[in-house]
Design a protein around this motif. Structure first.
Motif, PDB file in Angstrom:
ATOM      1  N   UNK A   1       0.856  -1.184   0.000  1.00 13.38           N
ATOM      2  CA  UNK A   1       0.000   0.000   0.000  1.00 13.38           C
ATOM      3  C   UNK A   1       0.891   1.234   0.000  1.00 13.38           C
ATOM      4  N   UNK A   2       0.545   2.194  -0.847  1.00 15.20           N
ATOM      5  CA  UNK A   2       1.339   3.423  -0.897  1.00 15.20           C
ATOM      6  C   UNK A   2       1.348   4.089   0.473  1.00 15.20           C
ATOM      7  N   UNK A   3       2.488   4.600   0.842  1.00 16.65           N
ATOM      8  CA  UNK A   3       2.698   5.029   2.221  1.00 16.65           C
ATOM      9  C   UNK A   3       1.805   6.193   2.630  1.00 16.65           C
ATOM     10  N   UNK A   4       1.351   7.012   1.694  1.00 13.17           N
ATOM     11  CA  UNK A   4       0.479   8.125   2.076  1.00 13.17           C
ATOM     12  C   UNK A   4      -0.907   7.657   2.471  1.00 13.17           C
ATOM     13  N   UNK A   5      -1.234   6.377   2.226  1.00 11.48           N
ATOM     14  CA  UNK A   5      -2.537   5.834   2.604  1.00 11.48           C
ATOM     15  C   UNK A   5      -2.506   5.190   3.992  1.00 11.48           C
ATOM     16  N   UNK A   6      -1.320   5.083   4.587  1.00 11.57           N
ATOM     17  CA  UNK A   6      -1.190   4.492   5.916  1.00 11.57           C
ATOM     18  C   UNK A   6      -1.496   5.513   7.012  1.00 11.57           C
ATOM     19  N   UNK A   7      -1.848   4.969   8.161  1.00  9.03           N
ATOM     20  CA  UNK A   7      -2.030   5.806   9.356  1.00  9.03           C
ATOM     21  C   UNK A   7      -1.286   5.108  10.490  1.00  9.03           C
ATOM     22  N   UNK A   8      -0.157   5.665  10.869  1.00 12.30           N
ATOM     23  CA  UNK A   8       0.648   5.031  11.900  1.00 12.30           C
ATOM     24  C   UNK A   8       1.447   3.872  11.334  1.00 12.30           C
ATOM     25  N   UNK A   9       2.060   3.115  12.230  1.00 13.35           N
ATOM     26  CA  UNK A   9       2.938   2.015  11.814  1.00 13.35           C
ATOM     27  C   UNK A   9       2.779   0.836  12.756  1.00 13.35           C
ATOM     28  N   UNK A  10       1.559   0.311  12.845  1.00 20.90           N
ATOM     29  CA  UNK A  10       1.301  -0.842  13.701  1.00 20.90           C
ATOM     30  C   UNK A  10       1.544  -2.119  12.917  1.00 20.90           C
ATOM     31  N   UNK A  11       2.379  -3.001  13.464  1.00 18.90           N
ATOM     32  CA  UNK A  11       2.700  -4.240  12.775  1.00 18.90           C
ATOM     33  C   UNK A  11       1.584  -5.266  12.964  1.00 18.90           C
ATOM     34  N   UNK A  12       1.369  -6.063  11.910  1.00 16.67           N
ATOM     35  CA  UNK A  12       0.360  -7.105  11.945  1.00 16.67           C
ATOM     36  C   UNK A  12       0.942  -8.402  12.497  1.00 16.67           C
ATOM     37  N   UNK A  13       0.087  -9.164  13.166  1.00  9.55           N
ATOM     38  CA  UNK A  13       0.465 -10.482  13.668  1.00  9.55           C
ATOM     39  C   UNK A  13      -0.575 -11.547  13.319  1.00  9.55           C
ATOM     40  N   UNK A  14      -1.625 -11.163  12.587  1.00 10.64           N
ATOM     41  CA  UNK A  14      -2.741 -12.072  12.328  1.00 10.64           C
ATOM     42  C   UNK A  14      -2.493 -12.891  11.065  1.00 10.64           C
ATOM     43  N   UNK A  15      -1.537 -13.801  11.158  1.00  7.61           N
ATOM     44  CA  UNK A  15      -1.220 -14.684  10.029  1.00  7.61           C
ATOM     45  C   UNK A  15      -1.481 -16.137  10.423  1.00  7.61           C
TER      46      UNK A  15
ATOM     47  N   UNK B   1       9.711 -15.348  10.931  1.00  6.84           N
ATOM     48  CA  UNK B   1      10.713 -14.326  10.640  1.00  6.84           C
ATOM     49  C   UNK B   1      10.185 -13.262   9.680  1.00  6.84           C
ATOM     50  N   UNK B   2       9.030 -13.535   9.021  1.00  4.40           N
ATOM     51  CA  UNK B   2       8.509 -12.600   8.023  1.00  4.40           C
ATOM     52  C   UNK B   2       7.500 -11.611   8.609  1.00  4.40           C
ATOM     53  N   UNK B   3       7.216 -11.686   9.895  1.00  5.08           N
ATOM     54  CA  UNK B   3       6.334 -10.676  10.497  1.00  5.08           C
ATOM     55  C   UNK B   3       6.747 -10.462  11.938  1.00  5.08           C
ATOM     56  N   UNK B   4       6.272  -9.371  12.506  1.00  2.00           N
ATOM     57  CA  UNK B   4       6.673  -8.977  13.867  1.00  2.00           C
ATOM     58  C   UNK B   4       5.900  -9.811  14.863  1.00  2.00           C
ATOM     59  N   UNK B   5       6.413 -11.013  15.103  1.00  6.49           N
ATOM     60  CA  UNK B   5       5.669 -11.992  15.882  1.00  6.49           C
ATOM     61  C   UNK B   5       5.677 -11.677  17.371  1.00  6.49           C
ATOM     62  N   UNK B   6       6.717 -11.013  17.851  1.00  2.25           N
ATOM     63  CA  UNK B   6       6.835 -10.789  19.287  1.00  2.25           C
ATOM     64  C   UNK B   6       6.125  -9.560  19.779  1.00  2.25           C
TER      65      UNK B   6
END
Length: 267
Positions: free
Chosen positions: A229-243, A262-267
């Motif tokens: 997603x283009x960065x101007x469409x983001x709001x904040x920088x919360x990492x996803x863990x729902x995989x 290792x491919x997502x912010x699991x911790x």
């Protein structure tokens, strides 16, 4: 003596259609993967296209996108049809087929491969967009790309200003297990880092046609579907863990391949 052993090793590997290469420093590979850790988009995900192969997760942020560019035409055109039904013009390109799997009034097909040069058989993404939308130089676009490994050269050849026109980019990246190869990493890593200058990764789904490759704490499925997603469409920088995401669907009937931690912010 060492050079003779190296030459013999190369010759033996060549007989098995292999070639030895230097290993990518694992700290560099970890750094690239960390840059790709998916962020949470501000809108929910929807699935466009069918369950199984040919369907992808995108954020529900399609309003105002005027066109979808889809290089690589397979036996299923449901993703493109869904974009057309949302009011987009759909441009498709592939020299290996004679047209899309199913027709639609919004489809415009070019019998060309998309690549790094303009030739009789190839066209760059920049030239393709220019020819397709000469009177709309600033409208938001969507890119859905599955071109069997040529995605890296296409990204490297595309000006950042054009990449920035694509609000959403869905791409299947191939040969990812070769990121352990220092020389492949040099090229593919640059392509991914270039894309990350304008876009953030928001979703990854492993294609389960092949297994995984693991070295140390790094596990890589060879082929994975990415949504950016283009960065101007983001709001904040919360990492996803729902995989895996509830809307994810295996590409084949083989066993599922979960996204390695290792491919997502699991911790």
């Amino acid at each position: 003596m060492k050079q003779a052993i190296l030459r013999q090793s190369i010759q033996l590997a060549a007989l098995m259609r292999m070639f030895p290469t230097n290993l990518t420093p694992l700290e560099q590979l970890r750094g690239l993967i960390q840059q790709l850790h998916p962020l949470a988009p501000p809108t929910p995900f929807i699935r466009i296209g069918p369950h199984g192969d040919g369907g992808y997760l995108v954020p529900d942020d399609l309003a105002g996108i005027v066109a979808c560019f889809s290089p690589g035409v397979g036996p299923i055109s449901e993703f493109e049809r869904a974009c057309a039904e949302r009011g987009m013009r759909v441009f498709m390109a592939d020299a290996s087929v004679d047209g899309p799997a199913t027709p639609h009034p919004a489809f415009q097909f070019s019998k060309l491969f998309v690549g790094a040069l303009n030739t009789d058989q190839f066209i760059t993404l920049e030239e393709w967009v220019h020819q397709s939308l000469p009177d709309e130089p600033a409208a938001d676009l969507l890119l859905q790309m599955d071109i069997e490994g040529s995605e890296y050269e296409v990204l490297l050849a595309t000006p950042p200003a054009l990449l920035n026109r694509f609000r959403i980019i869905v791409a299947e990246f191939h040969h990812l297990d070769q990121l352990f190869n220092k020389w492949f990493f040099h090229t593919a890593g640059r392509a991914l880092e270039k894309l990350l200058q304008t876009h953030a990764c928001i979703h990854i789904h492993p294609n389960n046609r092949r297994g995984i490759v693991q070295l140390g704490d790094i596990t890589i499925p060879p082929t994975m579907e990415f949504t950016f997603l283009r960065r101007d469409r983001l709001r904040g920088a919360q990492f996803r863990r729902d995989f895996p995401h509830p809307l994810d669907s295996d590409n084949t009937g083989r066993g599922s391949i979960p996204l390695p931690a290792c491919w997502y912010r699991a911790g």
